[in-house]
Write an enzyme that holds these catalytic residues in place. Structure first.
Site, PDB file in Angstrom:
ATOM      1  N   GLY A  15      -0.483 -32.698  54.052  1.00 30.46           N
ATOM      2  CA  GLY A  15      -0.720 -33.245  55.063  1.00 30.46           C
ATOM      3  C   GLY A  15      -2.194 -32.962  55.576  1.00 30.46           C
ATOM      4  O   GLY A  15      -3.038 -32.539  54.500  1.00 30.46           O
ATOM      5  N   CYS A  16      -2.726 -33.165  56.762  1.00 32.57           N
ATOM      6  CA  CYS A  16      -4.011 -32.764  57.064  1.00 32.57           C
ATOM      7  C   CYS A  16      -4.328 -31.231  56.654  1.00 32.57           C
ATOM      8  O   CYS A  16      -3.750 -30.269  57.044  1.00 32.57           O
ATOM      9  CB  CYS A  16      -4.156 -32.566  58.585  1.00 32.57           C
ATOM     10  N   PHE A  17      -5.532 -31.125  55.799  1.00 30.23           N
ATOM     11  CA  PHE A  17      -5.742 -29.806  55.355  1.00 30.23           C
ATOM     12  C   PHE A  17      -6.429 -28.864  56.141  1.00 30.23           C
ATOM     13  O   PHE A  17      -6.382 -27.660  56.122  1.00 30.23           O
ATOM     14  CB  PHE A  17      -6.590 -29.745  54.114  1.00 30.23           C
TER      15      PHE A  17
END
Length: 325
Positions: A15-17
């Site tokens: 997901g969002c890094f």
């Protein structure tokens, strides 16, 4: 795969890094953690390109690590606790291809380790839904723009708001710190060990296992087995609890502000297990005057002669070097 003879790469999409860097950063043996894009079919993608959902790339982190100090299996343990492995359409509030979870392996050995880890998670029945996280061959990794590197440091307020709002923290609490996990700890630990590590209890001074113990060896986290302190850094604090001048591995001990009891103190926790250890004071030996006052009940002592059998043979040179001085 090797960046040097002693370093390897690990690549994880979750997901969002922004949320995938801090959990790995500054651990012992972690050389670097880079946010970027991988797994797609276009060259040099940008953050804006991924928003179109047409590049095939996923947001990911690439970790350069020293497997002798921090094995790949431990990285996998951390990874599973950061994601929802039952979600095939993204992660938490972020949806679409760019946010789908995946383990990108750099060797056959990593693939086998990742498969075993995934099967173990399935067998644990921690999740009722099927585990769908993919294990894929690593492809070209493109570092993200500078503004996205170590976002938790450069934009701490935005990061905390996003992390909380995304639902990650609530998901972790539900699935990894739930009733069954507490029950397992109760079965593994004595009543005192549980009260200390989970409820911040303090054991009685002078009536605990290691306050007057000075055998050569390593003091490990009673829950995770992570090496926390060395006998070489232990001193007689005169308090009736074990005292140390420093941690064995800085990245494995976390400090938190404690405002309870009408005074400001610094709480010590084992970073990966979250176990309460004790407090940090500033009345220790010169020159740093640091005094890590730790509960014996939070620790397991491993003698120098047993370090190799416990996977800690790399620390033997510390004692050998001391004996030569």
């Amino acid at each position: 795969m090797n960046t040097t003879n002693k370093q390897q790469l690990a690549t994880f999409a979750g997901g969002c890094f922004w949320c995938m860097v801090k959990p790995f950063d500054e651990l012992p043996g972690i050389v670097s953690v880079v946010s970027g894009y991988t797994g797609g079919h276009t060259e040099k993608p940008t953050y804006e390109d991924l928003e179109t959902d047409t590049t095939g790339h996923r947001e990911a982190v690439q970790i350069t690590f020293e497997p002798e100090r921090f094995p790949y299996e431990r990285l996998l343990d951390i990874y599973w606790q950061l994601i929802d492995p039952t979600d095939s359409g993204g992660q938490f509030m972020d949806r679409g291809r760019a946010y789908e979870a995946a383990i990108f392996v750099h060797s056959e050995e990593q693939r086998e380790q990742a498969e075993r880890s995934k099967e173990a998670l399935k067998a644990s029945k921690r999740f009722k839904a099927p585990i769908v996280t993919e294990i894929l061959p690593a492809t070209t990794f493109y570092p993200a723009e500078a503004e996205h590197q170590h976002y938790y440091r450069t934009h701490p307020l935005d990061y905390k708001l996003y992390q909380k709002g995304s639902g990650r923290d609530d998901f972790t609490e539900l699935h990894w710190n739930g009733r069954d996990d507490k029950k397992q700890l109760l079965n593994r630990l004595t009543e005192l060990q549980y009260e200390v590590t989970q409820k911040k209890a303090m054991e009685p001074p002078y009536q605990n296992e290691y306050w007057n113990h000075f055998e050569e060896g390593i003091y490990a986290d009673i829950i995770s087995g992570d090496p926390l302190f060395s006998s070489q850094d232990k001193f007689d604090s005169g308090t009736g609890w074990p005292g140390f001048t420093r941690p064995l591995e800085e990245g494995l001990v976390r400090r938190e502000a404690d405002y309870s009891g009408g005074e400001v103190r610094t709480v010590l926790r084992s970073r990966l297990s979250g176990a309460y250890l004790g407090h940090l004071f500033y009345d220790g030996p010169e020159p740093a005057k640091l005094h890590y006052r730790v509960n014996s009940a939070a620790l397991r002592f491993i003698p120098k002669t047993e370090l190799t059998d416990n996977g800690l043979g790399r620390y033997l040179e510390l004692f050998e070097r001391e004996s030569r001085v």
